[in-house]
Design an enzyme around this catalytic site. Sequence first.
Site, PDB file in Angstrom:
ATOM      1  N   GLU A 151     -14.463 -10.351  -2.289  1.00  0.00           N
ATOM      2  CA  GLU A 151     -14.327  -9.876  -0.904  1.00  0.00           C
ATOM      3  C   GLU A 151     -14.832  -8.458  -0.854  1.00  0.00           C
ATOM      4  O   GLU A 151     -14.488  -7.641  -1.707  1.00  0.00           O
ATOM      5  CB  GLU A 151     -12.855  -9.868  -0.481  1.00  0.00           C
ATOM      6  CG  GLU A 151     -12.323 -11.202  -0.107  1.00  0.00           C
ATOM      7  CD  GLU A 151     -10.862 -11.110   0.291  1.00  0.00           C
ATOM      8  OE1 GLU A 151     -10.359  -9.989   0.547  1.00  0.00           O
ATOM      9  OE2 GLU A 151     -10.217 -12.147   0.317  1.00  0.00           O
ATOM     10  N   HIS A 181      -5.183 -15.608   5.002  1.00  0.00           N
ATOM     11  CA  HIS A 181      -4.479 -14.412   5.446  1.00  0.00           C
ATOM     12  C   HIS A 181      -3.091 -14.758   5.973  1.00  0.00           C
ATOM     13  O   HIS A 181      -2.948 -15.459   6.965  1.00  0.00           O
ATOM     14  CB  HIS A 181      -5.220 -13.612   6.522  1.00  0.00           C
ATOM     15  CG  HIS A 181      -4.768 -12.184   6.510  1.00  0.00           C
ATOM     16  ND1 HIS A 181      -5.325 -11.233   5.683  1.00  0.00           N
ATOM     17  CD2 HIS A 181      -3.763 -11.572   7.142  1.00  0.00           C
ATOM     18  CE1 HIS A 181      -4.697 -10.097   5.844  1.00  0.00           C
ATOM     19  NE2 HIS A 181      -3.740 -10.273   6.720  1.00  0.00           N
ATOM     20  N   ASN A 221      -5.851 -14.979  -4.725  1.00  0.00           N
ATOM     21  CA  ASN A 221      -6.297 -13.578  -4.678  1.00  0.00           C
ATOM     22  C   ASN A 221      -5.373 -12.741  -5.570  1.00  0.00           C
ATOM     23  O   ASN A 221      -4.149 -12.733  -5.370  1.00  0.00           O
ATOM     24  CB  ASN A 221      -6.241 -13.103  -3.216  1.00  0.00           C
ATOM     25  CG  ASN A 221      -6.637 -11.653  -3.049  1.00  0.00           C
ATOM     26  OD1 ASN A 221      -6.213 -10.805  -3.827  1.00  0.00           O
ATOM     27  ND2 ASN A 221      -7.423 -11.350  -2.038  1.00  0.00           N
ATOM     28  N   HIS A 250      -3.068  -7.941  -5.836  1.00  0.00           N
ATOM     29  CA  HIS A 250      -1.785  -7.247  -5.963  1.00  0.00           C
ATOM     30  C   HIS A 250      -1.214  -7.249  -7.376  1.00  0.00           C
ATOM     31  O   HIS A 250      -0.249  -6.536  -7.654  1.00  0.00           O
ATOM     32  CB  HIS A 250      -0.800  -7.749  -4.913  1.00  0.00           C
ATOM     33  CG  HIS A 250      -1.299  -7.399  -3.532  1.00  0.00           C
ATOM     34  ND1 HIS A 250      -1.592  -6.099  -3.182  1.00  0.00           N
ATOM     35  CD2 HIS A 250      -1.634  -8.162  -2.472  1.00  0.00           C
ATOM     36  CE1 HIS A 250      -2.063  -6.082  -1.941  1.00  0.00           C
ATOM     37  NE2 HIS A 250      -2.101  -7.324  -1.490  1.00  0.00           N
ATOM     38  N   HIS A 286     -10.702  -8.307  -3.916  1.00  0.00           N
ATOM     39  CA  HIS A 286     -11.318  -7.458  -2.890  1.00  0.00           C
ATOM     40  C   HIS A 286     -11.560  -6.087  -3.511  1.00  0.00           C
ATOM     41  O   HIS A 286     -10.618  -5.347  -3.793  1.00  0.00           O
ATOM     42  CB  HIS A 286     -10.352  -7.360  -1.692  1.00  0.00           C
ATOM     43  CG  HIS A 286     -10.904  -6.589  -0.521  1.00  0.00           C
ATOM     44  ND1 HIS A 286     -10.252  -6.527   0.687  1.00  0.00           N
ATOM     45  CD2 HIS A 286     -12.028  -5.846  -0.362  1.00  0.00           C
ATOM     46  CE1 HIS A 286     -10.957  -5.783   1.536  1.00  0.00           C
ATOM     47  NE2 HIS A 286     -12.031  -5.355   0.914  1.00  0.00           N
ATOM     48  N   ARG A 328     -12.317  -2.710  -2.845  1.00  0.00           N
ATOM     49  CA  ARG A 328     -12.332  -1.834  -1.672  1.00  0.00           C
ATOM     50  C   ARG A 328     -13.078  -0.545  -1.974  1.00  0.00           C
ATOM     51  O   ARG A 328     -13.149  -0.111  -3.120  1.00  0.00           O
ATOM     52  CB  ARG A 328     -10.898  -1.494  -1.251  1.00  0.00           C
ATOM     53  CG  ARG A 328     -10.227  -2.589  -0.472  1.00  0.00           C
ATOM     54  CD  ARG A 328      -8.818  -2.163  -0.055  1.00  0.00           C
ATOM     55  NE  ARG A 328      -8.306  -3.074   0.953  1.00  0.00           N
ATOM     56  CZ  ARG A 328      -8.419  -2.895   2.260  1.00  0.00           C
ATOM     57  NH1 ARG A 328      -8.991  -1.797   2.742  1.00  0.00           N
ATOM     58  NH2 ARG A 328      -7.940  -3.770   3.095  1.00  0.00           N
ATOM     59  N   ARG A 341      -8.375   0.817  -4.271  1.00  0.00           N
ATOM     60  CA  ARG A 341      -6.916   0.966  -4.345  1.00  0.00           C
ATOM     61  C   ARG A 341      -6.242  -0.104  -5.211  1.00  0.00           C
ATOM     62  O   ARG A 341      -5.132   0.089  -5.666  1.00  0.00           O
ATOM     63  CB  ARG A 341      -6.302   0.987  -2.944  1.00  0.00           C
ATOM     64  CG  ARG A 341      -6.298  -0.349  -2.261  1.00  0.00           C
ATOM     65  CD  ARG A 341      -5.484  -0.302  -0.990  1.00  0.00           C
ATOM     66  NE  ARG A 341      -6.163   0.424   0.059  1.00  0.00           N
ATOM     67  CZ  ARG A 341      -5.994   0.151   1.359  1.00  0.00           C
ATOM     68  NH1 ARG A 341      -5.140  -0.785   1.735  1.00  0.00           N
ATOM     69  NH2 ARG A 341      -6.643   0.817   2.280  1.00  0.00           N
ATOM     70  N   THR A 356      -6.560  -6.370   5.377  1.00  0.00           N
ATOM     71  CA  THR A 356      -7.607  -6.689   6.343  1.00  0.00           C
ATOM     72  C   THR A 356      -6.976  -7.100   7.671  1.00  0.00           C
ATOM     73  O   THR A 356      -6.194  -8.034   7.723  1.00  0.00           O
ATOM     74  CB  THR A 356      -8.485  -7.831   5.792  1.00  0.00           C
ATOM     75  OG1 THR A 356      -8.764  -7.555   4.419  1.00  0.00           O
ATOM     76  CG2 THR A 356      -9.776  -7.946   6.560  1.00  0.00           C
ATOM     77  N   GLU A 361     -14.725 -18.194   6.591  1.00  0.00           N
ATOM     78  CA  GLU A 361     -13.283 -18.187   6.322  1.00  0.00           C
ATOM     79  C   GLU A 361     -12.584 -17.782   7.608  1.00  0.00           C
ATOM     80  O   GLU A 361     -12.867 -16.714   8.163  1.00  0.00           O
ATOM     81  CB  GLU A 361     -12.930 -17.211   5.190  1.00  0.00           C
ATOM     82  CG  GLU A 361     -11.414 -17.204   4.942  1.00  0.00           C
ATOM     83  CD  GLU A 361     -10.985 -16.385   3.734  1.00  0.00           C
ATOM     84  OE1 GLU A 361     -11.794 -16.169   2.808  1.00  0.00           O
ATOM     85  OE2 GLU A 361      -9.812 -15.959   3.729  1.00  0.00           O
TER      86      GLU A 361
HETATM   87  N1  PXP Z   1      -8.800 -13.904   2.804  1.00  0.00           N
HETATM   88  C1  PXP Z   1      -9.312 -12.692   3.089  1.00  0.00           C
HETATM   89  C2  PXP Z   1     -10.724 -12.618   3.554  1.00  0.00           C
HETATM   90  C3  PXP Z   1      -8.543 -11.512   2.923  1.00  0.00           C
HETATM   91  O1  PXP Z   1      -9.080 -10.311   3.218  1.00  0.00           O
HETATM   92  C4  PXP Z   1      -7.234 -11.630   2.424  1.00  0.00           C
HETATM   93  C5  PXP Z   1      -6.429 -10.391   2.203  1.00  0.00           C
HETATM   94  O2  PXP Z   1      -7.000  -9.653   1.186  1.00  0.00           O
HETATM   95  C6  PXP Z   1      -6.748 -12.911   2.118  1.00  0.00           C
HETATM   96  C7  PXP Z   1      -7.546 -14.038   2.338  1.00  0.00           C
HETATM   97  C8  PXP Z   1      -5.403 -13.135   1.542  1.00  0.00           C
HETATM   98  O3  PXP Z   1      -4.419 -12.726   2.433  1.00  0.00           O
HETATM   99  P1  PXP Z   1      -2.923 -12.682   1.954  1.00  0.00           P
HETATM  100  O4  PXP Z   1      -2.844 -11.634   0.896  1.00  0.00           O
HETATM  101  O5  PXP Z   1      -2.169 -12.365   3.190  1.00  0.00           O
HETATM  102  O6  PXP Z   1      -2.622 -14.051   1.396  1.00  0.00           O
END
Ligand code: PXP
Length: 237
Positions: free
Chosen positions: A69, A190, A6, A9, A42, A44, A48, A100, A150
């Site tokens: 996402e 997550h 992901n 960031h 994601h 949003r 952001r 999330t 997931e």
């Molecule tokens: N999976 C989903 C559905 C999420 O919403 C997130 C956070 O955006 C993640 C995975 C990844 O989580 P983390 O950033 O804590 O690795």
Amino acid sequence: MRLAVNIDHIATLRNARNEGHPDPVEAALLAERHGAAGIVCHLREDRRHIKDDDLARLREEITTKLDLEMAMTDEMQRIALSVKPDLVTLVPEKREELTTEGGFAIEKHFTRLTEFVKPLREKEIGVSIFIEPEEEAISLAAEAGANIVEFHTGTYSLRTGDEEKAFELERIRNSARFAREAGLTVVAGHGLSVLNIAPFKELHDIEEVSIGHAIISRAVLIGLPAAIQEILDLISR
Ligand code: PXP
């Protein structure tokens, strides 16, 4: 076991100055070259981190699979149907949250969810629902037309005691088997990191893990390829 990275960031860091770098698309391509089997972002409601233009460029440029996402809103459905990611992951979204916070309240939104999923599946977009690892939620996800679930691993990742951790892991293991038997592909994500990912290697019903914050924050110190490799070393079967 596959790793989806992901890159939200990277965009957070870019947006701190709004001068275009670091570029999340460049990071996605680098992640793919170094073993990511998919790229997650994601979009949003408040934009952001990832922006619409990032999403369009990701769709154009990445060659693995794009997982969008998003919240279950009309706006996001329109965007998904137009951009056509390989899959969407439906997540609950609150404006005030930092990330999330929990699984999708599937029972509460079941009717709307079923209608929401249909046009996406008709366009051959995969639909994953981010849920707690619980049998009822899994059955409802399948019934609503999702082909992927997931599991929210937030509870697992926050547990510190060995016994509590083992309990959560067992819950995830049993739910993953149940979901596979229901014909679903199983992903987990997550709060996963080098500190807690190792046991997932043995959860054979889970095909993929989705990791964002831990990889990107580690990448700031050791570089993105090395941060990805650390995880791959722990999950490759
Ligand atoms: N999976 C989903 C559905 C999420 O919403 C997130 C956070 O955006 C993640 C995975 C990844 O989580 P983390 O950033 O804590 O690795």
